[in-house]
Scaffold this motif. Structure first.
Motif, PDB file in Angstrom:
ATOM      1  N   THR A  55     -17.159  28.575  -0.551  1.00  0.00           N
ATOM      2  CA  THR A  55     -17.559  28.587  -1.968  1.00  0.00           C
ATOM      3  C   THR A  55     -16.431  28.110  -2.886  1.00  0.00           C
ATOM      4  OG1 THR A  55     -19.184  30.318  -1.633  1.00  0.00           O
ATOM      5  CG2 THR A  55     -18.266  30.126  -3.843  1.00  0.00           C
ATOM      6  N   HIS A  56     -15.192  28.566  -2.619  1.00  0.00           N
ATOM      7  CA  HIS A  56     -14.112  28.209  -3.556  1.00  0.00           C
ATOM      8  C   HIS A  56     -13.873  26.701  -3.566  1.00  0.00           C
ATOM      9  CE1 HIS A  56     -11.686  28.449   0.170  1.00  0.00           C
ATOM     10  NE2 HIS A  56     -10.872  27.631  -0.431  1.00  0.00           N
ATOM     11  N   PHE A  83     -14.998  40.313 -15.252  1.00  0.00           N
ATOM     12  CA  PHE A  83     -13.970  41.181 -14.683  1.00  0.00           C
ATOM     13  C   PHE A  83     -13.626  42.149 -15.817  1.00  0.00           C
ATOM     14  CE2 PHE A  83     -13.245  37.103 -12.390  1.00  0.00           C
ATOM     15  CZ  PHE A  83     -13.710  37.542 -11.166  1.00  0.00           C
ATOM     16  N   ARG A 124      -7.944  32.723 -17.820  1.00  0.00           N
ATOM     17  CA  ARG A 124      -6.816  32.241 -17.004  1.00  0.00           C
ATOM     18  C   ARG A 124      -7.200  32.166 -15.522  1.00  0.00           C
ATOM     19  NH1 ARG A 124      -1.566  34.516 -15.748  1.00  0.00           N
ATOM     20  NH2 ARG A 124      -2.087  36.503 -16.675  1.00  0.00           N
ATOM     21  N   ILE A 125      -7.963  33.155 -15.057  1.00  0.00           N
ATOM     22  CA  ILE A 125      -8.289  33.197 -13.632  1.00  0.00           C
ATOM     23  C   ILE A 125      -9.234  32.051 -13.240  1.00  0.00           C
ATOM     24  CG2 ILE A 125     -10.337  34.714 -13.742  1.00  0.00           C
ATOM     25  CD1 ILE A 125      -9.113  36.115 -11.275  1.00  0.00           C
ATOM     26  N   LEU A 134      -3.234  38.540 -10.431  1.00  0.00           N
ATOM     27  CA  LEU A 134      -4.492  38.395 -11.176  1.00  0.00           C
ATOM     28  C   LEU A 134      -5.672  38.260 -10.207  1.00  0.00           C
ATOM     29  CD1 LEU A 134      -5.601  38.067 -14.078  1.00  0.00           C
ATOM     30  CD2 LEU A 134      -5.266  35.603 -13.837  1.00  0.00           C
ATOM     31  N   TYR A 135      -5.465  37.461  -9.149  1.00  0.00           N
ATOM     32  CA  TYR A 135      -6.519  37.304  -8.139  1.00  0.00           C
ATOM     33  C   TYR A 135      -6.872  38.659  -7.528  1.00  0.00           C
ATOM     34  CZ  TYR A 135      -5.509  32.256  -8.061  1.00  0.00           C
ATOM     35  OH  TYR A 135      -5.328  30.940  -8.399  1.00  0.00           O
ATOM     36  N   ILE A 138     -11.365  30.615  -6.283  1.00  0.00           N
ATOM     37  CA  ILE A 138     -10.244  31.323  -5.657  1.00  0.00           C
ATOM     38  C   ILE A 138     -10.512  31.484  -4.165  1.00  0.00           C
ATOM     39  CG2 ILE A 138      -9.044  33.542  -5.561  1.00  0.00           C
ATOM     40  CD1 ILE A 138      -9.790  33.731  -8.622  1.00  0.00           C
ATOM     41  N   ASP A 139      -9.517  31.104  -3.367  1.00  0.00           N
ATOM     42  CA  ASP A 139      -9.642  31.247  -1.915  1.00  0.00           C
ATOM     43  C   ASP A 139      -9.392  32.718  -1.572  1.00  0.00           C
ATOM     44  OD1 ASP A 139      -9.567  31.188   0.784  1.00  0.00           O
ATOM     45  OD2 ASP A 139      -8.112  29.551   0.954  1.00  0.00           O
ATOM     46  N   ARG A 158       0.018  35.041 -10.712  1.00  0.00           N
ATOM     47  CA  ARG A 158      -1.338  34.537 -10.510  1.00  0.00           C
ATOM     48  C   ARG A 158      -2.010  35.268  -9.345  1.00  0.00           C
ATOM     49  NH1 ARG A 158      -4.976  30.423 -11.313  1.00  0.00           N
ATOM     50  NH2 ARG A 158      -3.957  29.816 -13.224  1.00  0.00           N
ATOM     51  N   GLU A 192      -7.288  36.854 -19.643  1.00  0.00           N
ATOM     52  CA  GLU A 192      -7.150  36.841 -18.179  1.00  0.00           C
ATOM     53  C   GLU A 192      -8.417  36.319 -17.509  1.00  0.00           C
ATOM     54  OE1 GLU A 192      -3.889  40.356 -17.246  1.00  0.00           O
ATOM     55  OE2 GLU A 192      -5.972  40.935 -17.637  1.00  0.00           O
ATOM     56  N   ALA A 216     -14.926  35.987  -7.922  1.00  0.00           N
ATOM     57  CA  ALA A 216     -13.623  35.321  -7.834  1.00  0.00           C
ATOM     58  C   ALA A 216     -13.735  34.051  -6.995  1.00  0.00           C
ATOM     59  CB  ALA A 216     -12.587  36.275  -7.247  1.00  0.00           C
ATOM     60  N   GLN A 217     -14.460  34.129  -5.895  1.00  0.00           N
ATOM     61  CA  GLN A 217     -14.669  32.940  -5.051  1.00  0.00           C
ATOM     62  C   GLN A 217     -15.364  31.836  -5.838  1.00  0.00           C
ATOM     63  OE1 GLN A 217     -16.649  35.033  -1.668  1.00  0.00           O
ATOM     64  NE2 GLN A 217     -15.919  33.252  -0.558  1.00  0.00           N
ATOM     65  N   ARG A 238     -14.317  24.298  -6.825  1.00  0.00           N
ATOM     66  CA  ARG A 238     -13.199  23.449  -7.258  1.00  0.00           C
ATOM     67  C   ARG A 238     -13.608  21.975  -7.423  1.00  0.00           C
ATOM     68  NH1 ARG A 238     -10.331  26.594  -9.460  1.00  0.00           N
ATOM     69  NH2 ARG A 238      -8.736  27.887  -8.509  1.00  0.00           N
ATOM     70  N   LEU A 288     -10.115  43.126 -16.815  1.00  0.00           N
ATOM     71  CA  LEU A 288      -9.192  42.070 -17.229  1.00  0.00           C
ATOM     72  C   LEU A 288      -9.451  41.748 -18.699  1.00  0.00           C
ATOM     73  CD1 LEU A 288      -9.246  39.456 -14.298  1.00  0.00           C
ATOM     74  CD2 LEU A 288      -7.982  41.590 -14.476  1.00  0.00           C
ATOM     75  N   ARG A 305      -6.433  41.708  -8.790  1.00  0.00           N
ATOM     76  CA  ARG A 305      -7.133  42.604  -9.737  1.00  0.00           C
ATOM     77  C   ARG A 305      -8.579  42.156  -9.924  1.00  0.00           C
ATOM     78  NH1 ARG A 305      -4.674  42.676 -15.023  1.00  0.00           N
ATOM     79  NH2 ARG A 305      -3.541  40.789 -14.504  1.00  0.00           N
ATOM     80  N   ALA A 306      -8.782  40.842 -10.021  1.00  0.00           N
ATOM     81  CA  ALA A 306     -10.153  40.342 -10.198  1.00  0.00           C
ATOM     82  C   ALA A 306     -10.965  40.562  -8.925  1.00  0.00           C
ATOM     83  CB  ALA A 306     -10.122  38.851 -10.553  1.00  0.00           C
ATOM     84  N   LEU A 354     -22.804  30.498  -1.791  1.00  0.00           N
ATOM     85  CA  LEU A 354     -22.672  31.959  -1.735  1.00  0.00           C
ATOM     86  C   LEU A 354     -23.732  32.517  -0.788  1.00  0.00           C
ATOM     87  CD1 LEU A 354     -22.070  32.643  -5.516  1.00  0.00           C
ATOM     88  CD2 LEU A 354     -20.468  33.169  -3.687  1.00  0.00           C
TER      89      LEU A 354
END
Lengths: 330, 232
Positions: free
Chosen positions: B72-73, B90, B100-101, A198-199, A215-216, A195, B97, A210-211, B77, B93, A201-202, B52
């Protein structure tokens, strides 16, 4: 880089010798550049201190080996000690790298990239000078390779063998290729199957997006900076046994230049690009070293060719071979 | 209390004062359109909700919690998905993916795949393709799908029809309509009829502030206020 040191006893026409040197250099160059590639790709931080961490890794690995290996230590035990030293150095420098990211890099993320460059360049001056002082206090010559550390290699790696009519260090070069391959496979598995991979690469493509997906990314930055520093140290441990490199303070600049060339040629944000470029640069370096030392006597030209490759890529294809963003446009 | 409340928000890009006291609210299950000319602060409003572009003044409250200034994350969430302008796939990807991300670490990836490929069956044939290789319409579907997974209750959708062929816009509108039936949506859309068709209410922005708002029912481009603020 190592053109001059590569003279040794290469025959006039020696494809097998060039081949094994190319394979070992390709593996070393990929390992040297891998940490810088991960950090640059995800964070856009040009870590000038990468070479210094490699140099420190070489000295730390050498210190462990010199302290634990004696004349009676067998070959297998030396290999075991080497891998324990590599694991310890990787762990230590990963922790140091994570701490540096939190304490020094994080406060300046919102500033211009110039601040990061100046900061990491300042780290180079501090780390290289500190290393020089410590090395001198230990009674060693900072400018020359640490021969005692090179001497801790198993006899199999230190010896020359005549295979295919070529008398060279087949064992050492094959060992470097094997370790390099293992490191590459481990990183590819990490990037492709976990995982966090993946973070990374993204985040290399679009950290803001991503944020926004929860995602942190700051934590990912810390992890990646730490792992990148650990990989730099690991590369140093691997170079410590190789007489073409060896632990010395100038190893810092030498490996930094290689890492930059490989990462930029491979392309920003692409570890696969780094692997391809590492192989390409390793092969070109080995071939040019053979050509300009054994056929035409211009020992400095192999390095010139590598920098020409770098400049050509920057002009013709600024994204690099497999990059996802233009250098400078991240 | 509304699910999302934006209260007197002022946001800047550097020294440029973009949002000048925007206030709006979105109730649970509602679809609200933000309309206005280019550069009036529609996208910045969405970015300010997600922090953001964090507001320098004012507050953003989501589900009763003040999220102003939070990372932001963390805001994402809490159940807010973002379908950004230009999709921002992305591209290296795969479709899988990309889905999934967007699934939280403790989330059920299998359920996320079911949600996405149930809503967009067309994508199932392209699961292992890199998202950058998909058509614009397919990429928009991935972008919407990505915003939906992880149990997100709210979607911030920015210019979903931009750059798409008319027949593809229709498909995307159908997809958004299905999403809007089950989620809370704050929609930025230049295509006025599409925005009015999808939304229950609208806010009209001009120069970083709300100049009109109300139900979308019966609103046409020929209405005096709409014409005044939307004409070039």
């Amino acid at each position: 880089m190592t053109a001059v040191a590569a003279v040794e006893t290469v025959p006039l026409f020696a494809p097998a010798d060039v081949g094994i040197r190319a394979v070992s250099k390709a593996a070393l160059y990929v390992v040297i550049a891998s940490g810088l590639s991960l950090i640059f790709g995800l964070m856009g931080v040009l870590n000038f201190a990468h070479g210094s961490l490699t140099m420190i890794g070489a000295y730390l690995g050498g210190a462990v080996m010199v302290a634990t290996v004696s004349a009676g230590t067998g070959g297998v035990a030396r290999f075991v000690l080497f891998f324990l030293a590599a694991a310890a150095v990787f762990g230590l420098l990963t922790g140091v790298g994570a701490a540096v990211e939190v304490a020094l890099i994080r406060p300046i993320y919102d500033r211009e990239p110039l601040f990061q460059i100046l900061l990491t360049f300042g780290l180079v001056l501090v780390l290289d000078e500190a290393a020089r002082i410590v090395v001198e206090l230990a009674g060693l010559q900072p400018q020359t390779e640490w021969q005692d550390a090179i001497g801790t290699a198993p006899a199999f790696l230190g010896a020359r063998y005549d295979i295919l009519g070529v008398d060279t260090r087949w064992g050492l070069y094959a060992f470097e290729a094997l370790v390099g391959l293992t490191v590459v496979v481990a990183i590819l598995l990490f990037l492709g199957e976990t995982r966090y991979g993946l973070y990374i690469r993204a985040g290399s493509e679009d950290a803001e997006m991503a944020q926004a997906l929860g995602i942190d990314i700051r934590r990912a930055f810390t992890v990646v900076f730490g792992v990148g520093a650990g990989l730099a140290g690991l590369a140093g441990v691997l170079l410590m046994w190789d007489p073409r490199f060896g632990a010395s303070v100038p190893l810092s600049v030498e490996t930094l230049l290689v890492a930059f060339i490989v990462v930029i040629v491979g392309g920003l944000g692409s570890f696969k690009g780094t692997v391809v470029a590492g192989v390409l640069v390793g092969v070109v370096d080995a071939l040019m070293s053979w050509l300009f030392i054994n056929v035409v006597d211009f020992p400095g030209l192999p390095e010139l060719v590598l920098f020409t490759v770098l400049v050509t890529v920057l002009v013709v294809r600024p994204k690099g071979l497999l990059g996802v963003a233009e250098v400078g446009g991240h | 209390m509304s699910l999302l409340e934006v209260d007197d928000v002022h946001s800047y890009y550097g020294e440029s004062h973009v949002l000048r006291g925007v206030s709006l609210s979105v109730d649970r299950g509602e679809t609200v359109a933000l309309i206005g000319r280019n550069g009036v602060g529609k996208t910045t409003t969405l970015r300010s909700v997600l922090q953001l572009t964090p507001p320098r003044r004012g507050t953003v409250t989501y589900d009763g919690t003040d999220v102003t200034g939070r990372p932001t994350h963390e805001v994402a969430r809490m159940g807010i998905g973002w379908v950004p302008e230009n999709r921002r796939m992305f591209s290296h990807l795969t479709v899988d993916e990309n889905v999934r991300i967007a699934t939280p670490p403790d989330g059920d990836v299998g359920a996320a795949f079911e949600t996405v490929y149930g809503a967009f069956p067309e994508l199932e044939d392209h699961r292992d393709r890199e998202a950058g290789d998909l058509s614009g319409g397919q990429q928009q579907m991935v972008a919407i799908a990505r915003g939906l997974v992880g149990g997100n209750e709210t979607l911030l959708v920015d210019e979903p029809s931009e750059g798409l062929a008319p027949q593809i816009v229709e498909a995307v509108a159908d997809a958004l309509s299905a999403v809007a039936a089950e989620a809370t949506v704050l929609l930025v859309e230049q295509n006025f009829p599409l925005a009015m068709d999808l939304a229950d209410r609208f806010y009209l922005l001009d120069q970083g502030t709300v100049v009109a708002s109300g139900s979308t029912e019966g609103v046409t481009r020929e209405d005096e206020t709409i014409r005044r603020y939307l004409s070039a």
